[in-house]
Design an enzyme around this catalytic site. Sequence first.
Site, PDB file in Angstrom:
ATOM      1  N   HIS A  31       2.432   4.894  -4.847  1.00  0.00           N
ATOM      2  CA  HIS A  31       2.951   6.118  -5.468  1.00  0.00           C
ATOM      3  C   HIS A  31       3.191   5.841  -6.945  1.00  0.00           C
ATOM      4  CE1 HIS A  31       6.738   4.016  -5.170  1.00  0.00           C
ATOM      5  NE2 HIS A  31       6.651   3.974  -3.851  1.00  0.00           N
TER       6      HIS A  31
ATOM      7  N   GLY B 258       9.651  -3.497  -8.381  1.00  0.00           N
ATOM      8  CA  GLY B 258      10.500  -2.351  -8.698  1.00  0.00           C
ATOM      9  C   GLY B 258      11.972  -2.677  -8.490  1.00  0.00           C
TER      10      GLY B 258
ATOM     11  N   GLY C 284       5.740   5.012  -8.545  1.00  0.00           N
ATOM     12  CA  GLY C 284       6.540   3.810  -8.805  1.00  0.00           C
ATOM     13  C   GLY C 284       5.615   2.599  -8.923  1.00  0.00           C
ATOM     14  N   HIS C 285       4.668   2.476  -7.976  1.00  0.00           N
ATOM     15  CA  HIS C 285       3.692   1.374  -8.065  1.00  0.00           C
ATOM     16  C   HIS C 285       2.840   1.531  -9.322  1.00  0.00           C
ATOM     17  CE1 HIS C 285       4.257   1.564  -3.543  1.00  0.00           C
ATOM     18  NE2 HIS C 285       4.495   0.297  -3.793  1.00  0.00           N
TER      19      HIS C 285
ATOM     20  N   GLY D   5       0.825  -1.212   0.000  1.00  0.00           N
ATOM     21  CA  GLY D   5       0.000   0.000   0.000  1.00  0.00           C
ATOM     22  C   GLY D   5       0.854   1.254   0.000  1.00  0.00           C
TER      23      GLY D   5
END
Length: 283
Positions: free
Chosen positions: A36, A149, A38-39, A33
């Site tokens: 941001h 990532g 990146g997700h 959770g």
Amino acid sequence: MPTEITSSIAALRARLEPVRRAGAAIGFVPTMGALHDGHASLIQRAREDCGHVVVSIFVNPLQFDRREDLQGYPRTMDADLALCASLGVETVFAPREGEMYPRPPACTVDVGGMADHLCGRYRPGHFRGVATVVLKLFQIVQANRAYFGEKDAQQLAIIRRLVSDFNIPVVIVGMPTVREADGLALSSRNRRLSPEERKEAPVLFRALDAARSRIEGGERDANAIRRHAVALVPSHRTLEYFEIVDPETMQPVTRVDGPVLVAGAIWIGSTRLIDNAPATPPE
Ligand code: PAF
């Protein structure tokens, strides 16, 4: 298809079974959770590659070595669900702790020497917790592809090895680190920084980038590369580690004779940030 949110493993399996039977590829983005950009980049890539996207949101207690860190981990469920819906995610799996761990697990994944350095050295048990929950999530979701990532390079290397060692039929896709304009890697932890701390936070990126330039410029002595880079970090900031390692085994190198990973962790106030830079020396 509107985003469905489920907290139960049985309901998730029931939802995915017909998807799988219809032959759609399932793309999986595991998260804790506090999503941001990146997700978002992982979800977008999963969206491009797969017919059905599953995002899990679970702050995994097993991977926290400090209770304060677990308690203080940012939780932004409403915003996370809104982001997933805006990106066209079909299914969000957000289990409670009791669903994932109805009892303390007797069997966990020992990742051995790959956790001896970098984050593993300073966060005992962290990668056992990560590998254990990721193995559980892989068993639950049974995705075709899973997205992680590259900012968490040691985690990604361990997950690739987990998949290989346990013959898990999932393709692991690593995605480049997303950065702010000043180089700071996006992280859920960045939101804990004060405005002053935020200004100083890119210092780790600058040190990693300096090491990468030296390697690409032909310097091969890992100690010399490290010394020059570390000198860029102001003395009032604690550099937890700054290491040059083999990108697959995560073992430190003394000479840079091939592709390496330069990785560091820094404390900015009470926030611990990590980052890394892959580097390849000239022929
Ligand atoms: O990278 C993360 O957010 C977590 O370590 C992961 C992979 C979701 C496991 O809890």
